[in-house]
Enzyme design. Structure first.
Site, PDB file in Angstrom:
ATOM      1  N   LYS A  68       0.837  -1.209   0.000  1.00 49.56           N
ATOM      2  CA  LYS A  68       0.000   0.000   0.000  1.00 49.56           C
ATOM      3  C   LYS A  68       0.874   1.262   0.000  1.00 49.56           C
ATOM      4  O   LYS A  68       0.637   2.185  -0.771  1.00 49.56           O
ATOM      5  CB  LYS A  68      -0.925   0.023   1.231  1.00 49.56           C
ATOM      6  CG  LYS A  68      -1.853  -1.182   1.324  1.00 49.56           C
ATOM      7  CD  LYS A  68      -2.800  -1.057   2.508  1.00 49.56           C
ATOM      8  CE  LYS A  68      -2.108  -1.096   3.864  1.00 49.56           C
ATOM      9  NZ  LYS A  68      -1.592  -2.422   4.268  1.00 49.56           N
ATOM     10  N   ARG A 121      -9.363   0.733   9.253  1.00 49.58           N
ATOM     11  CA  ARG A 121      -8.927  -0.624   9.572  1.00 49.58           C
ATOM     12  C   ARG A 121      -9.964  -1.396  10.370  1.00 49.58           C
ATOM     13  O   ARG A 121      -9.741  -2.565  10.687  1.00 49.58           O
ATOM     14  CB  ARG A 121      -7.656  -0.533  10.421  1.00 49.58           C
ATOM     15  CG  ARG A 121      -6.380  -0.975   9.738  1.00 49.58           C
ATOM     16  CD  ARG A 121      -5.279  -0.763  10.752  1.00 49.58           C
ATOM     17  NE  ARG A 121      -4.050  -1.415  10.445  1.00 49.58           N
ATOM     18  CZ  ARG A 121      -3.047  -0.868   9.751  1.00 49.58           C
ATOM     19  NH1 ARG A 121      -3.171   0.325   9.242  1.00 49.58           N
ATOM     20  NH2 ARG A 121      -1.931  -1.522   9.581  1.00 49.58           N
ATOM     21  N   ARG A 178      12.407  -6.316   5.090  1.00 48.07           N
ATOM     22  CA  ARG A 178      12.502  -4.957   4.549  1.00 48.07           C
ATOM     23  C   ARG A 178      13.230  -3.997   5.487  1.00 48.07           C
ATOM     24  O   ARG A 178      13.213  -4.157   6.701  1.00 48.07           O
ATOM     25  CB  ARG A 178      11.103  -4.420   4.202  1.00 48.07           C
ATOM     26  CG  ARG A 178      10.228  -4.089   5.377  1.00 48.07           C
ATOM     27  CD  ARG A 178       8.820  -3.709   4.924  1.00 48.07           C
ATOM     28  NE  ARG A 178       7.971  -3.431   6.074  1.00 48.07           N
ATOM     29  CZ  ARG A 178       6.679  -3.117   6.007  1.00 48.07           C
ATOM     30  NH1 ARG A 178       6.077  -3.051   4.827  1.00 48.07           N
ATOM     31  NH2 ARG A 178       6.000  -2.876   7.091  1.00 48.07           N
ATOM     32  N   ARG A 207      15.143  -0.471  10.510  1.00 50.09           N
ATOM     33  CA  ARG A 207      14.056  -1.441  10.386  1.00 50.09           C
ATOM     34  C   ARG A 207      12.956  -1.050  11.352  1.00 50.09           C
ATOM     35  O   ARG A 207      13.247  -0.546  12.436  1.00 50.09           O
ATOM     36  CB  ARG A 207      14.537  -2.851  10.750  1.00 50.09           C
ATOM     37  CG  ARG A 207      15.407  -3.449   9.678  1.00 50.09           C
ATOM     38  CD  ARG A 207      15.989  -4.793  10.083  1.00 50.09           C
ATOM     39  NE  ARG A 207      17.068  -5.117   9.176  1.00 50.09           N
ATOM     40  CZ  ARG A 207      16.949  -5.869   8.088  1.00 50.09           C
ATOM     41  NH1 ARG A 207      15.797  -6.454   7.805  1.00 50.09           N
ATOM     42  NH2 ARG A 207      17.966  -6.086   7.293  1.00 50.09           N
TER      43      ARG A 207
HETATM   44  P1  ADP Z   1       1.231  -2.274   8.155  1.00 47.49           P
HETATM   45  O1  ADP Z   1       0.085  -2.022   7.219  1.00 47.49           O
HETATM   46  O2  ADP Z   1       2.493  -2.653   7.440  1.00 47.49           O
HETATM   47  O3  ADP Z   1       0.900  -3.210   9.275  1.00 47.49           O
HETATM   48  P2  ADP Z   1       1.117   0.475   9.177  1.00 47.49           P
HETATM   49  O4  ADP Z   1       2.307   1.325   9.057  1.00 47.49           O
HETATM   50  O5  ADP Z   1      -0.073   0.816   8.358  1.00 47.49           O
HETATM   51  O6  ADP Z   1       1.645  -0.978   8.886  1.00 47.49           O
HETATM   52  O7  ADP Z   1       0.636   0.407  10.707  1.00 47.49           O
HETATM   53  C1  ADP Z   1       1.528   0.069  11.760  1.00 47.49           C
HETATM   54  C2  ADP Z   1       0.765  -0.002  13.085  1.00 47.49           C
HETATM   55  O8  ADP Z   1       0.150   1.268  13.377  1.00 47.49           O
HETATM   56  C3  ADP Z   1      -0.400  -0.990  13.122  1.00 47.49           C
HETATM   57  O9  ADP Z   1       0.027  -2.294  13.431  1.00 47.49           O
HETATM   58  C4  ADP Z   1      -1.266  -0.372  14.245  1.00 47.49           C
HETATM   59  O10 ADP Z   1      -0.720  -0.622  15.513  1.00 47.49           O
HETATM   60  C5  ADP Z   1      -1.115   1.115  13.995  1.00 47.49           C
HETATM   61  N1  ADP Z   1      -2.161   1.631  13.083  1.00 47.49           N
HETATM   62  C6  ADP Z   1      -1.959   2.196  11.856  1.00 47.49           C
HETATM   63  N2  ADP Z   1      -3.115   2.571  11.284  1.00 47.49           N
HETATM   64  C7  ADP Z   1      -4.108   2.232  12.156  1.00 47.49           C
HETATM   65  C8  ADP Z   1      -5.520   2.338  12.152  1.00 47.49           C
HETATM   66  N3  ADP Z   1      -6.191   2.860  11.105  1.00 47.49           N
HETATM   67  N4  ADP Z   1      -6.207   1.880  13.234  1.00 47.49           N
HETATM   68  C9  ADP Z   1      -5.571   1.378  14.286  1.00 47.49           C
HETATM   69  N5  ADP Z   1      -4.241   1.220  14.359  1.00 47.49           N
HETATM   70  C10 ADP Z   1      -3.500   1.647  13.312  1.00 47.49           C
END
Ligand code: ADP
Length: 216
Positions: A13, A88, A127, A160
């Site tokens: 994404k 989410r 990554r 990382r």
């Molecule tokens: P990925 O999609 O690779 O898991 P993100 O960078 O989108 O990583 O998100 C990392 C972390 O940030 C998630 O595991 C969660 O803890 C938090 N997070 C991000 N976006 C949301 C969201 N919309 N609702 C709740 N938690 C979120």
């Protein structure tokens, strides 16, 4: 145009959102990036989010919906956005509708990146990024041309994400399956969803997204 990129962690994404930014002047709104910045700056939101993120669990809905609303308030009405990592949960999907409607905006499309989960674990745990310019690399798929030196800016510092360990990735996948995947039918019913194969090359995926958005 306002769109959502939806898909499990590591689906690409962020990569695709940056391409849309570079090529079409859209703006990526990544709740993950915003939360990481808040954690680094030790803001009240960051302090609340830190341990949840490290464990791969979701941050409370009202926290992320709050930061998305605030961010949209900074933008002009014509600035198209790509929601990356938001919504989410079903509650966040409801909030997003309200947040957009209150600002005279609406959702134009939801792009679902379809990927194979086992491949994702390998993608994520390998990554890393340049600590200075943010260029992305991978232990197996994209090493810097000169060992230990960033191709783009020459920096020798790489980092990382602390939540990119195998155990945490498994929790993040589980959170996706349990809480995020169930919001797809809401958008399918509204005929907003386009499915894109996320397992091809970065270029192939980006071509498929362009075709969906007919941005060419
Ligand atoms: P990925 O999609 O690779 O898991 P993100 O960078 O989108 O990583 O998100 C990392 C972390 O940030 C998630 O595991 C969660 O803890 C938090 N997070 C991000 N976006 C949301 C969201 N919309 N609702 C709740 N938690 C979120």
């Amino acid at each position: 145009m306002d769109i959502i990129l939806l898909g499990p962690p590591g689906a690409g994404k962020g990569t695709q959102a940056s391409r849309l930014e570079d090529e079409h002047g859209m703006l990526q709104l990544s709740t993950g990036d915003m939360l990481r910045a808040a954690v680094k700056a030790e803001t009240p939101v960051g302090l609340k989010a830190k341990s949840l993120m490290e464990a791969g669990e979701l941050v409370p809905d009202e926290v992320v919906s709050g930061i998305i609303g605030d961010k949209l308030d900074e933008l002009g009405p014509d600035q198209g956005v790509i929601f990356d990592g938001y919504p989410r949960t079903a509650a966040q999907a409801v909030s997003l509708d309200e947040i957009l409607a209150a600002r005279g905006r609406k959702l134009d499309r939801v792009i679902e990146l379809e990927v194979d989960e086992e491949a994702l674990v390998e993608r994520i745990t390998g990554r890393f990024t340049c600590g200075k310019c943010g260029e992305g690399y991978h232990d197996k798929f994209k090493q810097p041309a000169k060992d230990g030196i960033c191709d783009v800016c020459g920096s020798e510092e790489f980092k990382r994400r602390p939540d990119d360990t195998e155990e945490t990735v498994r929790t993040r996948m589980q959170e996706y399956r349990a809480k995020t995947a169930p919001i797809l039918p809401i958008y399918e019913e509204r005929q907003l969803v386009s499915k894109v194969d996320g397992m091809g090359s970065m270029q192939a995926v980006s071509d498929a997204i362009e075709a969906v958005l007919a941005l060419d």
